[in-house]
Scaffold this active site. Structure first.
Site, PDB file in Angstrom:
ATOM      1  CE  LYS A  90     -21.830  60.818-110.647  1.00  9.80           C
ATOM      2  NZ  LYS A  90     -20.693  60.594-109.694  1.00  9.80           N
ATOM      3  CB  THR A  98     -24.084  64.643-112.464  1.00  6.09           C
ATOM      4  OG1 THR A  98     -24.217  65.515-113.578  1.00  6.09           O
ATOM      5  CG2 THR A  98     -24.661  63.293-112.867  1.00  6.09           C
ATOM      6  CG  LEU A 102     -16.037  67.686-104.901  1.00  9.16           C
ATOM      7  CD1 LEU A 102     -16.331  69.069-104.313  1.00  9.16           C
ATOM      8  CD2 LEU A 102     -17.339  66.935-105.163  1.00  9.16           C
ATOM      9  CD1 TRP A 137     -23.399  72.289-115.736  1.00  8.39           C
ATOM     10  CD2 TRP A 137     -23.242  74.331-116.630  1.00  8.39           C
ATOM     11  NE1 TRP A 137     -24.250  72.337-116.815  1.00  8.39           N
ATOM     12  CE2 TRP A 137     -24.166  73.587-117.386  1.00  8.39           C
ATOM     13  CE3 TRP A 137     -22.981  75.651-116.992  1.00  8.39           C
ATOM     14  CZ2 TRP A 137     -24.834  74.109-118.487  1.00  8.39           C
ATOM     15  CZ3 TRP A 137     -23.647  76.179-118.085  1.00  8.39           C
ATOM     16  CH2 TRP A 137     -24.562  75.411-118.824  1.00  8.39           C
ATOM     17  CE1 TYR A 141     -20.382  61.743-115.049  1.00 11.50           C
ATOM     18  CE2 TYR A 141     -22.105  63.282-115.653  1.00 11.50           C
ATOM     19  CZ  TYR A 141     -21.082  62.909-114.811  1.00 11.50           C
ATOM     20  OH  TYR A 141     -20.779  63.694-113.726  1.00 11.50           O
ATOM     21  CB  ALA A 168     -17.202  60.469-110.788  1.00 16.47           C
ATOM     22  CD1 TRP A 169     -16.603  58.317-117.599  1.00 20.08           C
ATOM     23  CD2 TRP A 169     -15.228  56.565-117.444  1.00 20.08           C
ATOM     24  NE1 TRP A 169     -16.092  58.063-118.846  1.00 20.08           N
ATOM     25  CE2 TRP A 169     -15.251  56.980-118.788  1.00 20.08           C
ATOM     26  CE3 TRP A 169     -14.431  55.462-117.104  1.00 20.08           C
ATOM     27  CZ2 TRP A 169     -14.517  56.361-119.791  1.00 20.08           C
ATOM     28  CZ3 TRP A 169     -13.708  54.834-118.105  1.00 20.08           C
ATOM     29  CH2 TRP A 169     -13.758  55.289-119.426  1.00 20.08           C
ATOM     30  CB  THR A 170     -15.885  63.380-114.672  1.00 20.68           C
ATOM     31  OG1 THR A 170     -14.475  63.340-114.850  1.00 20.68           O
ATOM     32  CG2 THR A 170     -16.210  63.246-113.196  1.00 20.68           C
TER      33      THR A 170
HETATM   34  N1  LIG Z   1     -16.985  68.584-112.903  1.00 24.11           N
HETATM   35  C1  LIG Z   1     -18.273  68.867-113.063  1.00 24.11           C
HETATM   36  O1  LIG Z   1     -18.631  69.820-113.753  1.00 24.11           O
HETATM   37  C2  LIG Z   1     -19.334  68.030-112.383  1.00 24.11           C
HETATM   38  C3  LIG Z   1     -20.676  68.303-112.686  1.00 24.11           C
HETATM   39  C4  LIG Z   1     -21.673  67.528-112.067  1.00 24.11           C
HETATM   40  C5  LIG Z   1     -21.331  66.547-111.164  1.00 24.11           C
HETATM   41  N2  LIG Z   1     -20.010  66.290-110.900  1.00 24.11           N
HETATM   42  C6  LIG Z   1     -19.710  65.204-109.968  1.00 24.11           C
HETATM   43  O2  LIG Z   1     -18.861  65.699-108.954  1.00 24.11           O
HETATM   44  C7  LIG Z   1     -17.973  64.668-108.514  1.00 24.11           C
HETATM   45  C8  LIG Z   1     -16.540  65.150-108.604  1.00 24.11           C
HETATM   46  O3  LIG Z   1     -16.249  65.481-109.956  1.00 24.11           O
HETATM   47  P1  LIG Z   1     -14.886  66.193-110.355  1.00 24.11           P
HETATM   48  O4  LIG Z   1     -15.219  67.224-111.374  1.00 24.11           O
HETATM   49  O5  LIG Z   1     -14.123  66.562-109.143  1.00 24.11           O
HETATM   50  O6  LIG Z   1     -14.164  65.011-111.118  1.00 24.11           O
HETATM   51  P2  LIG Z   1     -12.675  64.969-111.674  1.00 24.11           P
HETATM   52  O7  LIG Z   1     -11.970  66.254-111.445  1.00 24.11           O
HETATM   53  O8  LIG Z   1     -12.761  64.432-113.065  1.00 24.11           O
HETATM   54  O9  LIG Z   1     -12.002  63.875-110.729  1.00 24.11           O
HETATM   55  C9  LIG Z   1     -12.391  62.548-110.792  1.00 24.11           C
HETATM   56  C10 LIG Z   1     -11.592  61.773-109.769  1.00 24.11           C
HETATM   57  O10 LIG Z   1     -11.934  60.387-109.921  1.00 24.11           O
HETATM   58  C11 LIG Z   1     -10.730  59.661-110.056  1.00 24.11           C
HETATM   59  N3  LIG Z   1     -10.962  58.457-110.831  1.00 24.11           N
HETATM   60  C12 LIG Z   1     -11.626  58.324-111.997  1.00 24.11           C
HETATM   61  N4  LIG Z   1     -11.613  57.046-112.398  1.00 24.11           N
HETATM   62  C13 LIG Z   1     -10.931  56.356-111.441  1.00 24.11           C
HETATM   63  C14 LIG Z   1     -10.594  54.995-111.287  1.00 24.11           C
HETATM   64  N5  LIG Z   1     -10.936  54.065-112.172  1.00 24.11           N
HETATM   65  N6  LIG Z   1      -9.889  54.640-110.185  1.00 24.11           N
HETATM   66  C15 LIG Z   1      -9.516  55.560-109.279  1.00 24.11           C
HETATM   67  N7  LIG Z   1      -9.812  56.866-109.371  1.00 24.11           N
HETATM   68  C16 LIG Z   1     -10.514  57.254-110.458  1.00 24.11           C
HETATM   69  C17 LIG Z   1      -9.758  60.606-110.729  1.00 24.11           C
HETATM   70  O11 LIG Z   1      -8.460  60.142-110.548  1.00 24.11           O
HETATM   71  P3  LIG Z   1      -7.285  60.495-111.607  1.00 24.11           P
HETATM   72  O12 LIG Z   1      -6.960  61.941-111.401  1.00 24.11           O
HETATM   73  O13 LIG Z   1      -6.193  59.565-111.218  1.00 24.11           O
HETATM   74  O14 LIG Z   1      -7.836  60.224-112.963  1.00 24.11           O
HETATM   75  C18 LIG Z   1     -10.077  61.898-109.968  1.00 24.11           C
HETATM   76  O15 LIG Z   1      -9.445  61.902-108.707  1.00 24.11           O
HETATM   77  C19 LIG Z   1     -18.289  63.457-109.396  1.00 24.11           C
HETATM   78  O16 LIG Z   1     -19.185  62.629-108.722  1.00 24.11           O
HETATM   79  C20 LIG Z   1     -18.963  64.058-110.619  1.00 24.11           C
HETATM   80  O17 LIG Z   1     -19.832  63.135-111.231  1.00 24.11           O
HETATM   81  C21 LIG Z   1     -19.004  67.005-111.484  1.00 24.11           C
END
Ligand SMILES: NC(=O)c1ccc[n+]([C@@H]2O[C@H](COP(=O)([O-])OP(=O)(O)OC[C@H]3O[C@@H](n4cnc5c(N)ncnc54)[C@H](OP(=O)(O)O)[C@@H]3O)[C@@H](O)[C@H]2O)c1
Length: 296
Positions: free
Chosen positions: A132, A104, A14, A154, A128, A62-64
Site C-alpha cells: 500500500k 491505510t 468503500l 478499520w 499489505y 485494493a488487495w485488502t
Molecule cells: N476495509 C478497511 O478496514 C480498510 C482499512 C484501511 C484502508 N483501507 C483501504 O480502503 C480502500 C478500500 O477498501 P475496501 O475495504 O473498500 O476494500 P474491499 O471491500 O475489500 O474491496 C476491494 C475492491 O477491490 C477489488 N479488487 C481486488 N482485487 C482486484 C483485482 N485483482 N482486480 C479487480 N478488482 C479487484 C474488489 O473486487 P471484488 O469484489 O471483485 O473482489 C473490490 O471491489 C483500499 O485502498 C484499502 O486498502 C480499507
C-alpha cells in the site's frame, strides 16, 4: 455535471459508499471492476479511462486481505502498487482527470502513544502495508499535481462484510467471543469517508490526507459497542494478540490524526460511536452483506 469513475464501485465496501454519495451529490458516477475486464491490462485500462473521460477517478480497488498478502506478495503488489501507478501514468498522459487513491493506517507500525500525522514517516510491518505504501508513492510521484492519497482505517458500513458485521454474525451463533484488546485504531464509517473524499475531490486536493472518524478504540471496544447497540446477550472475552496468532503483523497503535482534514472540512469528523449507531440503526441488515470478512 461532474463525472466520476470509481474503481471497485460495484463491489467494494468503500467503492459502493462512493457510488452512493457521488450519485446523491449530483455526480455522474460509473464503476469499473473485475467484472468489466482485466484491470492489470494497461490497454484495457487506458481505453476505459478514455471512454469515460472522468473529472475524477476514485481508486477503491485494493488487495485488502492482510494475512493472505503475506503468502501472495507479488499478487498484492500488482493490485496495490502496479494498478495505482498505471492510473497515475494514464491520467498524466491524458493531461486531464484528478485521482483520489486510498491507503491505510497499516503503513505505520512501532511504539506510539499519539495519533499519526501525515508528516510522520511510514514504516509498514506487513506485506499489505508495504504494498500500500508503494502504491501511495507511485501515485504521488506520477501525478503530484492532480492526485491525493486518502489514508483510512478499520472500515465498517453497508454493502460488504466487515469487522462489525463479522462480530455480530458470530454473536448470533455463540454465547461468547474472544476479541483482541491490545491493538488500537480508528474505526471509520465508509459513508462518512466517502463524503470527505468527495469533498477533497471537489476541491482537487493533492498530497496525503488522514480520513477517519473521531476517537479511538481497540478491536475489543469496537466489538463491545456494536454488541451493546444491538442488545445482543453475547459475552466478549478480551485476548492479547499473542494468543491470536495471525500471519501478518498488525500495528499495536495506528490511530490517525485528522487535524489536516478537520481544518479542510471546517469541522472535526464525528466520533466513531455516533457513526456506528447510524450504521447499525439505519443501514445494517443482519446476514445481508456479501464479500470477504476481516478485510482491512
Ligand atoms: N476495509 C478497511 O478496514 C480498510 C482499512 C484501511 C484502508 N483501507 C483501504 O480502503 C480502500 C478500500 O477498501 P475496501 O475495504 O473498500 O476494500 P474491499 O471491500 O475489500 O474491496 C476491494 C475492491 O477491490 C477489488 N479488487 C481486488 N482485487 C482486484 C483485482 N485483482 N482486480 C479487480 N478488482 C479487484 C474488489 O473486487 P471484488 O469484489 O471483485 O473482489 C473490490 O471491489 C483500499 O485502498 C484499502 O486498502 C480499507
Amino acid at each position: 455535471m461532474a463525472k466520476a469513475l470509481i474503481l471497485g464501485g460495484a463491489t467494494g465496501l468503500l467503492g459502493q459508499a462512493l457510488q452512493r454519495v457521488l450519485t446523491a451529490r449530483g455526480w455522474q458516477a460509473e464503476t469499473l471492476g473485475r467484472a468489466d475486464g482485466n484491470l492489470q491490462d494497461m490497454a484495457f485500462l487506458e481505453s476505459r479511462l478514455a471512454a469515460v473521460d472522468a473529472d475524477v477517478v476514485f481508486n477503491a480497488v485494493a488487495w485488502t486481505q492482510v494475512d493472505e498478502a503475506e503468502e501472495h506478495p507479488e499478487e498484492a503488489l500488482l493490485v496495490n502498487r502496479t494498478l495505482p501507478d498505471a492510473l497515475a501514468r494514464i491520467l498524466k498522459a491524458r493531461g486531464r482527470g484528478h485521482l483520489v487513491h486510498f491507503s491505510t493506517d497499516f503503513v505505520f507500525s512501532g511504539p506510539r502513544q499519539q495519533p499519526w500525522t501525515e508528516e510522520d514517516a511510514p514504516h509498514p510491518a506487513s506485506v499489505y502495508g508495504r504494498t500500500k505504501l508503494a502504491g501511495e508513492e507511485a501515485v504521488l510521484r506520477g501525478l503530484p499535481e492532480r492526485a491525493c492519497v486518502v489514508r483510512t482505517a478499520w472500515l465498517f458500513g453497508p454493502g460488504r462484510k466487515n469487522f462489525v458485521e463479522t462480530i455480530l454474525e458470530a454473536c448470533r451463533r455463540r454465547d461468547a467471543i474472544s476479541v483482541v484488546h491490545d491493538q488500537t485504531g480508528s474505526p471509520t464509517y465508509s459513508l462518512d469517508l466517502a463524503q470527505w473524499s468527495v469533498d477533497l475531490a471537489e476541491k482537487q486536493a493533492t498530497g496525503i490526507w488522514h480520513a477517519v472518524n473521531g476517537g479511538q478504540a481497540s478491536w475489543c471496544e469496537l466489538a463491545c459497542e456494536a454488541i451493546a447497540l444491538t442488545a445482543s446477550p453475547c459475552r466478549v472475552e478480551p485476548v492479547a494478540s499473542a494468543q491470536w496468532p495471525q500471519k501478518a503483523q498488525r500495528p499495536a497503535y495506528s490511530v490517525l490524526d485528522t487535524g489536516k482534514l478537520s481544518e479542510f472540512l471546517g469541522k472535526k469528523p464525528r466520533p466513531w460511536p455516533q457513526a456506528l449507531r447510524d450504521f447499525l440503526f439505519s443501514e445494517y441488515v443482519p446476514g445481508a452483506q456479501p464479500g470477504s470478512e476481516g478485510a482491512r
